[in-house]
Design a protein around this motif. Structure first.
Motif, PDB file in Angstrom:
ATOM      1  N   ILE A 104       9.592   2.337   4.161  1.00 55.62           N
ATOM      2  CA  ILE A 104       9.879   3.250   3.047  1.00 55.62           C
ATOM      3  C   ILE A 104       9.436   4.670   3.398  1.00 55.62           C
ATOM      4  CG2 ILE A 104       9.190   3.873   0.682  1.00 55.62           C
ATOM      5  CD1 ILE A 104       8.988   0.801   0.146  1.00 55.62           C
ATOM      6  N   ARG A 105       8.221   4.783   3.910  1.00 51.13           N
ATOM      7  CA  ARG A 105       7.684   6.104   4.221  1.00 51.13           C
ATOM      8  C   ARG A 105       8.445   6.772   5.369  1.00 51.13           C
ATOM      9  NH1 ARG A 105       6.783   8.976   1.525  1.00 51.13           N
ATOM     10  NH2 ARG A 105       5.425  10.254   2.842  1.00 51.13           N
ATOM     11  N   LYS A 106       8.802   6.007   6.370  1.00 51.41           N
ATOM     12  CA  LYS A 106       9.548   6.578   7.503  1.00 51.41           C
ATOM     13  C   LYS A 106      10.900   7.129   7.029  1.00 51.41           C
ATOM     14  CE  LYS A 106      11.003   5.454  12.242  1.00 51.41           C
ATOM     15  NZ  LYS A 106      12.422   5.861  12.137  1.00 51.41           N
ATOM     16  N   LEU A 107      11.597   6.348   6.225  1.00 59.47           N
ATOM     17  CA  LEU A 107      12.888   6.791   5.697  1.00 59.47           C
ATOM     18  C   LEU A 107      12.722   8.019   4.802  1.00 59.47           C
ATOM     19  CD1 LEU A 107      15.948   6.244   5.213  1.00 59.47           C
ATOM     20  CD2 LEU A 107      15.267   4.826   3.269  1.00 59.47           C
ATOM     21  N   ALA A 108      11.677   8.014   3.978  1.00 64.22           N
ATOM     22  CA  ALA A 108      11.445   9.126   3.053  1.00 64.22           C
ATOM     23  C   ALA A 108      11.175  10.425   3.801  1.00 64.22           C
ATOM     24  CB  ALA A 108      10.282   8.794   2.120  1.00 64.22           C
ATOM     25  N   VAL A 109      10.366  10.360   4.856  1.00 65.45           N
ATOM     26  CA  VAL A 109      10.063  11.561   5.633  1.00 65.45           C
ATOM     27  C   VAL A 109      11.328  12.101   6.300  1.00 65.45           C
ATOM     28  CG1 VAL A 109       8.820  12.419   7.654  1.00 65.45           C
ATOM     29  CG2 VAL A 109       7.629  11.002   5.973  1.00 65.45           C
ATOM     30  N   GLU A 110      12.168  11.209   6.775  1.00 75.20           N
ATOM     31  CA  GLU A 110      13.420  11.630   7.419  1.00 75.20           C
ATOM     32  C   GLU A 110      14.372  12.292   6.433  1.00 75.20           C
ATOM     33  OE1 GLU A 110      14.915   8.024   9.057  1.00 75.20           O
ATOM     34  OE2 GLU A 110      13.535   8.014  10.779  1.00 75.20           O
ATOM     35  N   LYS A 111      14.285  11.912   5.156  1.00 74.08           N
ATOM     36  CA  LYS A 111      15.237  12.405   4.158  1.00 74.08           C
ATOM     37  C   LYS A 111      14.574  13.250   3.081  1.00 74.08           C
ATOM     38  CE  LYS A 111      18.623   8.727   4.764  1.00 74.08           C
ATOM     39  NZ  LYS A 111      19.565   7.821   4.074  1.00 74.08           N
ATOM     40  N   THR A 112      13.516  13.963   3.445  1.00 75.92           N
ATOM     41  CA  THR A 112      12.774  14.740   2.445  1.00 75.92           C
ATOM     42  C   THR A 112      13.646  15.741   1.711  1.00 75.92           C
ATOM     43  OG1 THR A 112      10.682  14.514   3.662  1.00 75.92           O
ATOM     44  CG2 THR A 112      10.834  16.315   2.092  1.00 75.92           C
ATOM     45  N   THR A 162       0.818  18.962 -23.320  1.00 71.60           N
ATOM     46  CA  THR A 162       1.509  19.317 -22.084  1.00 71.60           C
ATOM     47  C   THR A 162       0.904  18.537 -20.935  1.00 71.60           C
ATOM     48  OG1 THR A 162       1.995  21.563 -22.861  1.00 71.60           O
ATOM     49  CG2 THR A 162       2.093  21.185 -20.489  1.00 71.60           C
ATOM     50  N   HIS A 163       1.742  17.898 -20.149  1.00 74.98           N
ATOM     51  CA  HIS A 163       1.284  17.168 -18.958  1.00 74.98           C
ATOM     52  C   HIS A 163       1.924  17.822 -17.746  1.00 74.98           C
ATOM     53  CE1 HIS A 163       1.198  13.167 -16.483  1.00 74.98           C
ATOM     54  NE2 HIS A 163       0.332  14.075 -16.045  1.00 74.98           N
ATOM     55  N   ILE A 164       1.077  18.313 -16.829  1.00 77.67           N
ATOM     56  CA  ILE A 164       1.565  18.949 -15.608  1.00 77.67           C
ATOM     57  C   ILE A 164       1.291  18.034 -14.427  1.00 77.67           C
ATOM     58  CG2 ILE A 164       1.432  20.984 -14.119  1.00 77.67           C
ATOM     59  CD1 ILE A 164       0.434  22.579 -16.519  1.00 77.67           C
ATOM     60  N   LEU A 165       2.347  17.667 -13.720  1.00 79.58           N
ATOM     61  CA  LEU A 165       2.269  16.818 -12.528  1.00 79.58           C
ATOM     62  C   LEU A 165       2.395  17.694 -11.296  1.00 79.58           C
ATOM     63  CD1 LEU A 165       4.853  14.254 -13.856  1.00 79.58           C
ATOM     64  CD2 LEU A 165       2.564  13.559 -13.146  1.00 79.58           C
ATOM     65  N   VAL A 166       1.480  17.536 -10.345  1.00 75.15           N
ATOM     66  CA  VAL A 166       1.515  18.348  -9.132  1.00 75.15           C
ATOM     67  C   VAL A 166       1.441  17.423  -7.923  1.00 75.15           C
ATOM     68  CG1 VAL A 166       0.483  20.302  -7.915  1.00 75.15           C
ATOM     69  CG2 VAL A 166       0.256  20.147 -10.405  1.00 75.15           C
ATOM     70  N   PHE A 167       2.365  17.583  -6.982  1.00 76.60           N
ATOM     71  CA  PHE A 167       2.401  16.693  -5.815  1.00 76.60           C
ATOM     72  C   PHE A 167       3.097  17.388  -4.650  1.00 76.60           C
ATOM     73  CE2 PHE A 167       5.771  15.816  -8.874  1.00 76.60           C
ATOM     74  CZ  PHE A 167       6.923  16.041  -8.127  1.00 76.60           C
ATOM     75  N   GLY A 168       2.741  16.971  -3.436  1.00 71.15           N
ATOM     76  CA  GLY A 168       3.402  17.481  -2.248  1.00 71.15           C
ATOM     77  C   GLY A 168       4.780  16.874  -2.108  1.00 71.15           C
ATOM     78  N   ILE A 169       5.683  17.575  -1.417  1.00 69.95           N
ATOM     79  CA  ILE A 169       7.030  17.049  -1.238  1.00 69.95           C
ATOM     80  C   ILE A 169       7.036  15.832  -0.312  1.00 69.95           C
ATOM     81  CG2 ILE A 169       8.154  19.258  -1.702  1.00 69.95           C
ATOM     82  CD1 ILE A 169       8.511  19.580   1.350  1.00 69.95           C
ATOM     83  N   ASP A 170       5.905  15.554   0.321  1.00 76.28           N
ATOM     84  CA  ASP A 170       5.801  14.347   1.153  1.00 76.28           C
ATOM     85  C   ASP A 170       5.587  13.088   0.306  1.00 76.28           C
ATOM     86  OD1 ASP A 170       3.337  15.694   0.592  1.00 76.28           O
ATOM     87  OD2 ASP A 170       2.294  14.340   1.927  1.00 76.28           O
ATOM     88  N   LYS A 171       5.436  13.235  -0.998  1.00 78.38           N
ATOM     89  CA  LYS A 171       5.221  12.072  -1.873  1.00 78.38           C
ATOM     90  C   LYS A 171       6.524  11.394  -2.302  1.00 78.38           C
ATOM     91  CE  LYS A 171       0.704  12.115  -2.203  1.00 78.38           C
ATOM     92  NZ  LYS A 171      -0.091  11.000  -1.652  1.00 78.38           N
ATOM     93  N   PHE A 172       7.650  12.008  -1.981  1.00 78.17           N
ATOM     94  CA  PHE A 172       8.925  11.436  -2.415  1.00 78.17           C
ATOM     95  C   PHE A 172       9.252  10.130  -1.694  1.00 78.17           C
ATOM     96  CE2 PHE A 172      10.060  15.968  -3.473  1.00 78.17           C
ATOM     97  CZ  PHE A 172      10.080  15.768  -4.842  1.00 78.17           C
ATOM     98  N   VAL A 173       9.788   9.190  -2.455  1.00 78.74           N
ATOM     99  CA  VAL A 173      10.420   7.971  -1.929  1.00 78.74           C
ATOM    100  C   VAL A 173      11.722   7.815  -2.722  1.00 78.74           C
ATOM    101  CG1 VAL A 173       8.262   6.843  -1.253  1.00 78.74           C
ATOM    102  CG2 VAL A 173       9.176   6.483  -3.564  1.00 78.74           C
TER     103      VAL A 173
END
Length: 396
Positions: free
Chosen positions: A39-47, A212-223
């Motif tokens: 999952i992580r390998k595919l996600a990094v390739e398709k960020t 208000t709920h603010i979510l903060v995350f790096g773009i490397d967190k995507f799957v």
């Protein structure tokens, strides 16, 4: 960290290792490791593709979505979203990375840490954690009790339950006036427009229910899918805490809403009426792709001989150990990587061996060293040793 803190940290690491014994060697975990690595390998390739999809999906779900190119932009977006009152914050490496707490304090905004470990560090004035999941693992019970007695003015013994109760009461009293909760996210499902957050204390649940709920995350967190995100956080939990599942898994995909009156969609029933997602690039687009495989469990530093010897001097902000050094080279610059411990690493490879997704940290450290060396970023004492080897065939 001083010597006593490093010794205490090792004791805590040993307890974690004992708790994980058996759990990590089951066929179920073998299958989960393989699945999440894929999952992580595919996600990094398709960020880029996932980022584009996430922007659309989050907005479709009623979430305000922002892409921040760097730390300053991320902090500015968050600050401009506030109502001027105090802010309740959860534990998050990304929030540490962008320096949100310091930024908001300089703007006159009070920040209350709601994670027990982070609140202890906040009371003690300690900036850098010992572990991404256990920030205060380098402090013993007696030391923590003394911090709580001194900073909160309470009469408690050196009992963990009394400490927990005193800090909990303090946090709950402080966040009564908060209308904004700021959290990170452990994994983000791009195709669903949903953030998955794991926690054991229940604090994230409270923060997600604020106005208000603010979510903060790096773009490397995507799957890609929410099922992928749940697999990631389940594996992270096993390695980070030694338990099969966390106490809580929150899935945030939009504001609180109801359609119980003539099927009209009404926001703000019990939870947040406004949800804001801030995806942070901050150099990730130009990073070594393999460095972005990490799921944030902290297993690498538990086994790292250097980290166990010098503590959190080896790493950058909330990103600890060798992977933190690698991260610092693109979150900041190569000079920061050298200062964060680039040349401390023994290149033993235990970090990769203990990583559930096989992040090749030692190889990345070696590559980064080569680049830094070519740019003239090295310790002069190392150059003298190299010259002696050339002249005498010995470093002595």
């Amino acid at each position: 960290m001083n010597d006593d803190e490093i010794r205490q940290m090792r004791i805590s690491f040993n307890k974690l290792d004992e708790r994980r014994t058996g759990l990590l060697d089951t066929p179920e975990l073998d299958g989960l490791r393989d699945r999440v690595a894929g999952i992580r390998k595919l996600a990094v390739e398709k960020t880029e593709e996932l980022l584009s999809e996430a922007q659309r999906r989050f907005r479709d779900n009623g979430v305000e979505f922002h892409l921040a190119e760097d730390s300053d932009e991320a902090c500015r977006i968050i600050h401009e979203s506030l109502d001027g009152g105090p802010v309740a914050k959860s534990k998050s490496n990304t929030l540490s990375e962008i320096g949100l707490s310091d930024y908001l304090r300089k703007k006159g905004v009070k920040v209350i840490e709601t994670d027990l470990g982070d609140r202890i560090l906040q009371l003690a004035g300690i900036k850098k954690p010992a572990h991404p999941v256990g920030p205060a693992l380098h402090l013993g019970v007696s030391e923590i009790a003394e911090i709580v007695r001194d900073k909160l003015g309470v009469d408690i013994s050196d009992d963990p339950y009394e400490i927990m109760a005193a800090v909990r009461e303090d946090i709950l009293s402080k966040i009564e006036s908060c209308t904004t909760g700021v959290t990170g996210a452990n994994s983000v499902a791009a195709h669903d427009g949903a953030a998955v957050i794991v926690h054991n204390e229940g604090n994230v649940g409270r923060l997600s229910l604020m106005d208000t709920h603010i979510l903060v995350f790096g773009i490397d967190k995507f799957v890609p899918e929410i099922e992928d995100a749940v697999s990631v956080v389940k594996l992270e939990t096993a390695y980070a805490t030694g338990t099969g599942v966390p106490s809580y898994i929150n899935v945030i995909s939009g504001p609180s809403k109801t359609a119980d009156i003539e099927k009209m969609l009404l926001r703000g029933m019990y939870g947040a009426s406004r949800v804001i997602a801030v995806a942070v690039d901050n150099g990730r687009s130009s990073a070594y792709p393999e460095a972005l495989l990490c799921i944030g469990c902290g297993s690498c530093i538990v086994s790292c001989p250097v980290y166990n010897a010098v503590g959190n001097r080896f790493g950058y902000r909330g990103y600890l150990g060798g992977r933190g050094v690698v991260m610092s080279s693109f979150l900041a610059d190569r000079e920061t990587a050298v200062e964060s411990g680039l040349y401390m690493c023994t290149l033993c490879g235990l970090c990769t061996e203990k990583c559930p997704v096989g992040t090749p940290t030692a190889s990345l450290m070696e590559r980064l060293r080569g680049e830094c060396n070519a740019a003239g970023l090295y310790h002069r004492s190392h150059l003298r040793v190299a010259e002696r080897i050339k002249r005498r065939g010995s470093p002595l």
